[in-house]
Design a protein around this motif. Structure first.
Motif, short mmCIF file in Angstrom:
data_model
loop_
_atom_site.label_atom_id
_atom_site.label_comp_id
_atom_site.label_asym_id
_atom_site.label_seq_id
_atom_site.Cartn_x
_atom_site.Cartn_y
_atom_site.Cartn_z
N TYR A 95 1.22 -1.26 -0.27
CA TYR A 95 0.08 0.08 -0.28
C TYR A 95 0.99 1.25 -0.05
O TYR A 95 0.39 2.30 -0.63
N GLU A 96 1.90 1.59 0.59
CA GLU A 96 2.82 2.93 0.80
C GLU A 96 3.42 2.52 -0.23
O GLU A 96 3.60 4.08 -0.48
N GLU A 97 3.27 2.06 -0.96
CA GLU A 97 4.81 1.68 -2.36
C GLU A 97 3.72 2.54 -3.41
O GLU A 97 3.80 3.07 -4.54
N ILE A 98 2.37 2.32 -3.30
CA ILE A 98 1.19 1.95 -3.95
C ILE A 98 0.98 3.83 -4.00
O ILE A 98 1.15 4.53 -5.41
N ILE A 99 1.01 4.22 -2.49
CA ILE A 99 0.70 5.19 -2.38
C ILE A 99 1.68 6.65 -3.34
O ILE A 99 1.87 7.90 -3.28
N LYS A 100 3.46 6.23 -2.96
CA LYS A 100 3.99 6.66 -3.51
C LYS A 100 4.13 6.58 -4.56
O LYS A 100 4.47 7.95 -5.56
N TYR A 101 4.28 5.51 -5.54
CA TYR A 101 3.93 6.15 -6.71
C TYR A 101 3.32 6.25 -7.53
O TYR A 101 2.91 7.11 -8.57
N SER A 102 1.37 5.96 -7.07
CA SER A 102 1.17 7.38 -7.65
C SER A 102 1.13 8.47 -7.14
O SER A 102 0.70 9.80 -8.31
N SER A 103 1.58 8.63 -6.46
CA SER A 103 1.89 10.84 -6.46
C SER A 103 3.31 10.56 -6.74
O SER A 103 3.18 11.57 -7.75
N ILE A 104 4.27 9.95 -7.41
CA ILE A 104 5.16 10.33 -8.38
C ILE A 104 4.65 10.60 -9.86
O ILE A 104 4.65 10.99 -10.79
N GLN A 105 3.64 9.52 -10.17
CA GLN A 105 3.29 9.51 -11.27
C GLN A 105 2.18 10.98 -11.69
O GLN A 105 2.10 10.89 -13.10
N SER A 106 0.95 11.07 -10.41
CA SER A 106 0.69 12.44 -10.70
C SER A 106 1.26 13.45 -10.67
O SER A 106 1.12 14.84 -11.39
N THR A 107 2.74 13.91 -10.18
CA THR A 107 3.43 14.66 -10.25
C THR A 107 4.35 14.95 -11.32
O THR A 107 4.64 16.10 -12.14
N GLU A 108 4.81 14.06 -12.07
CA GLU A 108 5.71 13.48 -12.98
C GLU A 108 4.40 13.91 -14.65
O GLU A 108 4.85 13.80 -15.29
N GLY A 109 3.34 13.92 -14.22
CA GLY A 109 1.98 14.06 -15.38
C GLY A 109 1.20 12.46 -15.84
O GLY A 109 0.58 12.47 -16.66
#
Length: 123
Positions: A95-109
């Motif tokens: 869950y922590e990795e999914i949150i981290k990955y989704s926050s990276i994706q949202s900041t990078e487009g």
């Protein structure tokens, strides 16, 4: 007729040991439940739980070899508890990795999304 000392040594003490062992294995349950409610491991260290699983498997193998039911009943609940603890920790780490990955994706487009600069280059 068996003596009182023999009954205490061979039945009472091992039974108390099995109960105390189960209590020791169950100690981290409350911590994992609160971490699951918060959605993060935080500063909870799940590493000992992996060793708990290996330890209980070893003692269960020993109990089968020696046919000692007290060792079996002291460690069988521990194996089930340790598997539950490890699965819970894996869920939280995922869950922590999914949150981290989704926050990276949202900041990078995001994947597959092009930025305005890329659109200008293409035209």
């Amino acid at each position: 007729m068996p003596s009182v000392v023999l009954i205490i040594a061979e039945y009472v003490c091992p039974t108390i040991g099995a109960i105390l062992s189960t209590c020791a294995f169950a100690a981290p349950i409350k911590s994992l439940k609160s971490s699951m409610k918060s959605g993060s491991l935080g500063n909870l260290n799940p590493t000992p739980w992996a060793f708990m699983t290996g330890n209980t498997i070893g003692w269960l193998a020993y109990s089968f070899i020696t046919l000692d039911l007290f060792v079996f009943f002291a460690n069988a609940p521990g194996l089930m508890i340790s598997i539950w603890l490890n699965v819970g920790a894996m869920k939280l780490q995922y869950y922590e990795e999914i949150i981290k990955y989704s926050s990276i994706q949202s900041t990078e487009g995001g994947v597959g999304e092009s930025t305005e600069e890329e659109n200008e280059k293409d035209t």
